[in-house]
Design an enzyme around this catalytic site. Structure first.
Site, PDB file in Angstrom:
ATOM      1  N   TYR A 304       0.747  -1.328  -0.092  1.00  0.00           N
ATOM      2  CA  TYR A 304       0.194  -0.007  -0.082  1.00  0.00           C
ATOM      3  C   TYR A 304       0.941   1.089   0.205  1.00  0.00           C
ATOM      4  O   TYR A 304       1.916   1.327   0.314  1.00  0.00           O
ATOM      5  CB  TYR A 304      -1.061   0.089   1.020  1.00  0.00           C
ATOM      6  CG  TYR A 304      -0.524  -0.065   2.621  1.00  0.00           C
ATOM      7  CD1 TYR A 304       0.006  -1.377   3.252  1.00  0.00           C
ATOM      8  CD2 TYR A 304      -0.067   1.052   3.290  1.00  0.00           C
ATOM      9  CE1 TYR A 304       0.482  -1.509   4.358  1.00  0.00           C
ATOM     10  CE2 TYR A 304       0.530   0.928   4.388  1.00  0.00           C
ATOM     11  CZ  TYR A 304       0.855  -0.417   4.968  1.00  0.00           C
ATOM     12  OH  TYR A 304       1.246  -0.444   6.451  1.00  0.00           O
ATOM     13  N   GLU A 459      14.349   4.971  -6.572  1.00  0.00           N
ATOM     14  CA  GLU A 459      14.704   3.644  -7.160  1.00  0.00           C
ATOM     15  C   GLU A 459      15.592   2.618  -6.710  1.00  0.00           C
ATOM     16  O   GLU A 459      15.554   1.566  -6.471  1.00  0.00           O
ATOM     17  CB  GLU A 459      14.776   3.634  -8.836  1.00  0.00           C
ATOM     18  CG  GLU A 459      14.801   2.422  -9.682  1.00  0.00           C
ATOM     19  CD  GLU A 459      16.034   1.695  -9.639  1.00  0.00           C
ATOM     20  OE1 GLU A 459      16.115   0.578 -10.153  1.00  0.00           O
ATOM     21  OE2 GLU A 459      17.014   2.262  -9.332  1.00  0.00           O
ATOM     22  N   GLU A 460      16.653   3.516  -6.482  1.00  0.00           N
ATOM     23  CA  GLU A 460      17.778   2.798  -5.837  1.00  0.00           C
ATOM     24  C   GLU A 460      17.662   2.189  -4.695  1.00  0.00           C
ATOM     25  O   GLU A 460      18.331   1.087  -4.402  1.00  0.00           O
ATOM     26  CB  GLU A 460      19.033   3.662  -5.877  1.00  0.00           C
ATOM     27  CG  GLU A 460      19.462   4.543  -7.338  1.00  0.00           C
ATOM     28  CD  GLU A 460      20.248   3.389  -8.047  1.00  0.00           C
ATOM     29  OE1 GLU A 460      20.424   2.244  -7.606  1.00  0.00           O
ATOM     30  OE2 GLU A 460      20.547   3.544  -9.185  1.00  0.00           O
ATOM     31  N   GLU A 468       5.557   2.860  -4.743  1.00  0.00           N
ATOM     32  CA  GLU A 468       4.304   3.354  -4.193  1.00  0.00           C
ATOM     33  C   GLU A 468       3.486   3.915  -4.909  1.00  0.00           C
ATOM     34  O   GLU A 468       2.221   4.026  -4.706  1.00  0.00           O
ATOM     35  CB  GLU A 468       5.111   4.354  -3.200  1.00  0.00           C
ATOM     36  CG  GLU A 468       5.992   3.840  -2.041  1.00  0.00           C
ATOM     37  CD  GLU A 468       5.440   2.945  -1.429  1.00  0.00           C
ATOM     38  OE1 GLU A 468       4.349   2.889  -0.823  1.00  0.00           O
ATOM     39  OE2 GLU A 468       6.090   2.026  -0.949  1.00  0.00           O
ATOM     40  N   SER A 675       0.842 -32.333 -18.329  1.00  0.00           N
ATOM     41  CA  SER A 675       0.344 -32.547 -19.648  1.00  0.00           C
ATOM     42  C   SER A 675      -0.883 -31.568 -19.575  1.00  0.00           C
ATOM     43  O   SER A 675      -1.478 -30.947 -20.527  1.00  0.00           O
ATOM     44  CB  SER A 675      -0.443 -33.966 -19.576  1.00  0.00           C
ATOM     45  OG  SER A 675      -1.060 -34.342 -18.686  1.00  0.00           O
ATOM     46  N   HIS A 749       2.561 -12.074 -10.257  1.00  0.00           N
ATOM     47  CA  HIS A 749       2.666 -12.712 -11.528  1.00  0.00           C
ATOM     48  C   HIS A 749       2.935 -14.158 -11.622  1.00  0.00           C
ATOM     49  O   HIS A 749       4.150 -14.204 -10.897  1.00  0.00           O
ATOM     50  CB  HIS A 749       3.474 -11.673 -12.313  1.00  0.00           C
ATOM     51  CG  HIS A 749       2.931 -11.804 -13.752  1.00  0.00           C
ATOM     52  ND1 HIS A 749       3.509 -13.058 -14.558  1.00  0.00           N
ATOM     53  CD2 HIS A 749       2.534 -10.973 -14.409  1.00  0.00           C
ATOM     54  CE1 HIS A 749       2.826 -12.647 -15.810  1.00  0.00           C
ATOM     55  NE2 HIS A 749       2.373 -11.377 -15.858  1.00  0.00           N
TER      56      HIS A 749
HETATM   57 ZN    ZN Z   1      19.108   2.636 -11.887  1.00  0.00          ZN
END
Ligand code: ZN
Ligand code: NAG
Ligand code: NAG
Ligand code: NAG
Ligand code: NAG
Ligand code: NAG
Ligand code: NAG
Ligand code: NAG
Length: 799
Positions: A304, A459-460, A468, A675, A749
């Protein structure tokens, strides 16, 4: 004494007023729209329905009489007025606007001062103002995130009470490279490392993979109460520390070994940066140590958004509890040499300890130790943990179709004042992309779909800004987001590379063939001509992760990398070091910035096709074919596991994780279960081929000019295009499993996730593969059923 950095942190900007602005249409707006649409239809009020289904999407059809080949795009939009320019004109603008000098200007700006996550608001304002100047409305999306900033550190070696060595923990200031000497440069440190002051004997642990540590246990070498010294490489740095911590180590040091630099080394006679392309010996790789294969984003708000006032969860288990620091090989040398002759040497261990032992020529014998009780390291790490705002800049160009949205993004924050490769080569390109689309707007372009530009922060530390934002706008994105296009490091060399959801492959081949390579050794050659055409699977390590793995939005990541085939190797890229600077980029990485411009063009054109093609240019067949291949690979892995035969590559990969002896469940039953997957993927393939063929047919019809008096055909065509596009939009979502992966439920995913034990590398069918690795065949069978369900859902969504 440890250097204390609070003086350097003191002049960091902090904005008193936090602009938390809703960016792209927030949740209530779209749900209002949707509700209105359905209510209206239900009430039989045809007026609005006709507007939404037909009049607005009239933009899908061409305006001018002009003969077109079926796959060309017609001239675009209507609703409040048709676009004044055709797709071909748009394409010309996008290919002609970007300029090397501009990219250099943007690169120079971003890399001229520190911009750690949440620490440089003036770059936020600058970016926003630039985009507005280019003609794109932009706002700031702020999040309050839990994060650390460096205060002080020390690493020293003692013999008893006698000081033997004091590590500099500094990268050399180079006259040629001005940003290496800024007084406010960023110290060497690890994101999310724990504060601490420990003094202990030390042990060399190779790459710090799970099996490296197992090898030590087999040699009866304990890490308990010791400091581990590991080399970078192989797996994500946080995982090296995680295992050391679990085995009772009290601290961890990571160093960069030139043995991992390929051919471009001093040992091979290559000159050191700045004179040459080999690694500068004082370079240090900063970086995050968050356990990000478990969950990215703010560790206190998993799943969240980190908005002000939200509840915060404890961080235990998400970040390390022992202190760690990164060091250069110059600082590592005395420490490694102190172990010479002590304990087993790499030669006494298996071949994985003998790879790339690149400091042999400096007298390092790569012994493991532990150092005798009197030879100790004092490791001090002081971090200021705080909850502080981070800022994404979000630009929006509204399209005619509000429920079809393309997002493109790059992060802005860097570990250092530079970051000319990571990430600001991408930031320079993004500004040129925005400027190009702004140019098109000025010439009357009206986009068909909505286009969102993102300059991510944080990002780092752990993909924070993008994660977020996706967590905040998930209802809207789940409904409307067609695709996400990421560029992190745009270039550190001339070799094109990409990773993507297979839905997006076809379009990349098309676009790469329409952009000229800066390498015109053969005149007219395109990026496609020089590309090996491989596209890897989505792992983690950049801002596409929340889109692909959490929201189920098909994503792609683009970048040019080094050319290792050169006789002396490629210029060593000083990742997360002060030498990832403008000077390095313009001297070695991309002299003249031609690859910056090539990337800008690919990125713009790829985006333009997603925004403008009447039929969304995704390809379901390619996905089905890829899935079939992944299933075959997993089955091979199962066979190998049953037979106990592993390839070189499997064995190297297996070094990252525990080896499991005990088997749970029946492998033959699991084998039988496959299968179901074969059958489901075969049926999905059939449905995908039919769907793509229908889409291709509609695309061709959209290219034809239907005379006005055949209005019924026109309306039917629009209706069908809307339908086929809606199916394309939701294919990827069918692969989300709402409970998430075992033990890391944030990852939804079932096809793509970062490797649990490697951190960056993409794992396919992670739930299934991890169960096979664990020899838990019963759990694997559970995943076969989950995957089969997704394959069936995907097929049904297309039928
Ligand atoms: Zn980067
Ligand atoms: C913010 O970035 C700008 C441009 O790179 C730089 O000039 C400035 O020194 C940075 N500010 C801080 C507080 O680091
Ligand atoms: C986009 O459209 C929405 C309404 O759907 C509007 O609120 C918003 O201001 C528009 N944004 C831009 C940048 O035009
Ligand atoms: C670390 O701990 C040692 C021993 O307790 C102490 O002498 C030293 O001052 C500490 N260092 C710092 C930087 O706090
Ligand atoms: C392993 O090390 C411990 C203590 O370091 C020692 O007591 C033990 O005898 C060793 N075992 C073997 C098999 O060497
Ligand atoms: C730690 O960070 C907070 C918030 O940014 C700041 O107010 C405080 O002064 C910092 N503490 C030190 C010791 O620098
Ligand atoms: C440049 O193009 C030539 C001709 O295609 C090719 O042989 C060469 O490898 C390319 N160089 C780079 C750095 O891509
Ligand atoms: C989709 O991909 C398949 C397989 O690569 C190909 O045969 C087909 O022509 C593609 N369709 C479109 C519309 O690109």
């Amino acid at each position: 004494m440890g250097r204390i950095y609070d003086d350097k942190m003191a002049n960091n900007e902090r904005t008193p007023l936090i602009t938390t602005v809703a960016v792209a249409p927030p949740r209530q707006r779209y749900s209002h729209n949707v509700t209105r649409r359905f209510c209206t239809v239900a009430l039989g009020s045809t007026m609005v329905a006709v507007m939404i289904f037909f009049i607005i999407p009239m933009a899908l059809l061409p305006v001018h009489h002009r003969h077109r080949r079926p796959h060309d795009h017609p001239s675009v939009p209507i609703p409040g007025g048709r676009s004044a320019i055709s797709f071909d004109e748009l394409k010309t603008i996008l290919l002609e606007t970007p300029k090397e000098e501009k990219a250099q200007e943007w690169s120079k700006y971003y890399t001229s001062g520190p911009h750690l996550a949440g620490q440089n608001y003036s770059q936020v304002v600058w970016t926003q103002e630039k985009w507005e100047e280019f003609g794109v409305k932009a706002t700031v999306a702020a999040y309050d995130t839990y994060i650390n900033y460096p205060l002080g550190h020390r690493l020293a070696m003692y013999d008893g009470t006698k000081l033997k060595f004091e590590a500099s923990l500094e990268e050399d200031v180079l006259e040629e490279d001005p940003t290496t000497g800024l007084t406010n440069r960023v110290p060497t440190f690890h994101g999310y490392s724990a504060s601490g002051n420990v003094t202990a004997p030390f042990v060399y642990v190779n790459y710090g993979t799970y099996q490296d540590y197992e090898d030590l246990i087999a040699k009866n070498i304990s890490l308990k109460g010791k400091i581990a010294i590991a080399r970078y490489g192989g797996i994500f740095r946080g995982l090296k520390i995680k295992r050391a911590q679990e085995l009772g180590a009290v601290g961890c040091i990571l160093y960069s070994d030139p043995g991992d630099d390929g051919k471009a080394t001093e040992e091979n006679g290559v000159e050191l940066y700045p004179e040459g392309i080999a690694r500068n010996p004082s370079s240090v790789q900063r970086g995050s140590t968050q356990f990000l294969s478990v969950a990215p984003g703010d560790p206190t708000t998993p799943g969240y958004p980190s908005l002000p006032g939200v509840p915060r969860e404890p961080v235990e288990g998400a970040i390390p509890s022992i202190p760690s620091i990164p060091i250069s090989y110059v600082d590592a040398l005395p420490i490694l040499k102190a172990l010479n002759g002590i304990g087993p040497s790499a030669k006494d261990l298996n071949k994985y300890w003998q790879r790339n032992t690149g400091l042999g020529y400096k007298g390092v014998e790569y012994n493991i130790g532990p150092s005798p009780d009197n030879i100790v390291l004092n490791l001090v790490n002081e971090q200021n943990y705080t909850t502080t705002p981070l800022w994404n800049v979000i630009g929006v160009i509204n399209g005619t179709l509000a429920d079809e949205v393309i997002v493109i993004g790059n992060h802005r924050d860097a570990w250092i004042a530079g970051g000319a490769g990571d990430p600001n080569s991408g930031s320079a390109c993004l500004n040129e992309v925005v400027r190009s689309f702004g140019e098109a707007l000025a010439k009357g372009w009206k986009p068909l779909r909505t286009l969102v530009f993102a300059s991510w922060d944080g990002e780092e530390y752990g993909l924070i800004g993008s994660t977020e934002w996706v967590e905040q706008y998930i209802p809207w994105l789940a409904h409307a987001n067609v695709a996400y296009v990421n560029v992190d490091v745009a270039t550190t060399g001339p070799i094109f590379g990409a990773s993507a959801s297979p839905l997006m492959n076809k379009l990349l081949y098309e676009v790469a063939g329409q952009v000229q390579s800066p390498n015109q050794t053969v005149p007219g050659q395109t990026i496609l001509d020089l590309w090996d055409k491989s596209i890897s699977t989505m792992g983690s390590g950049s801002d596409f992760t929340a889109f692909q793995d959490f929201a189920g939005v098909p994503s792609i990541d683009l970048g040019f990398g080094p050319d290792d085939s050169a006789p002396h190797g490629a210029p060593v890229y000083h990742y997360h070091s002060n030498y990832d600077s403008y000077h390095w980029m313009n001297t070695y990485g991309d002299p003249g910035f031609h690859y910056h411009i090539a990337m800008t063009k690919i990125w713009s054109l790829y985006t333009a096709k997603l925004v403008e093609a009447p039929v969304i240019p995704l390809n379901a067949t390619d996905y089905a074919i890829a899935l079939k291949g992944y299933i075959a690979n997993v089955e091979d892995k199962l066979d190998a596991s049953i037979a106990g035969i592993y390839s070189e590559n499997d064995q190297l990969e297996a070094r990252a994780r525990p080896m499991v002896i005990e088997t749970k469940g029946s492998p033959s039953k699991l084998k039988h279960g496959f299968s179901k997957l074969h059958k489901a993927v075969a049926r999905l393939t059939t449905a995908s081929i039919a769907h793509d063929a229908w889409a291709a047919d509609l695309a061709a019809q959209a290219g034809d000019n239907i005379p006005w008096w055949r209005w019924f055909s026109k309306l039917r065509l629009i209706y069908n295009i809307r339908k086929v596009n809606s199916k394309y939009k939701y294919i990827e979502r069918q692969f989300l499993y709402k409970e998430g992966l075992d033990g890391r439920s944030w990852f939804k995913h079932v096809v793509f996730a970062p490797g649990l034990w490697t951190g960056y590398a993409g794992a396919v069918f992670p739930g299934l593969v991890e169960s096979i690795d664990d020899k838990d065949f019963g759990n694997a069978l559970k995943w076969v059923d989950i995957i089969e369900d997704c394959l069936v859902k995907a097929r049904k969504s297309l039928e």
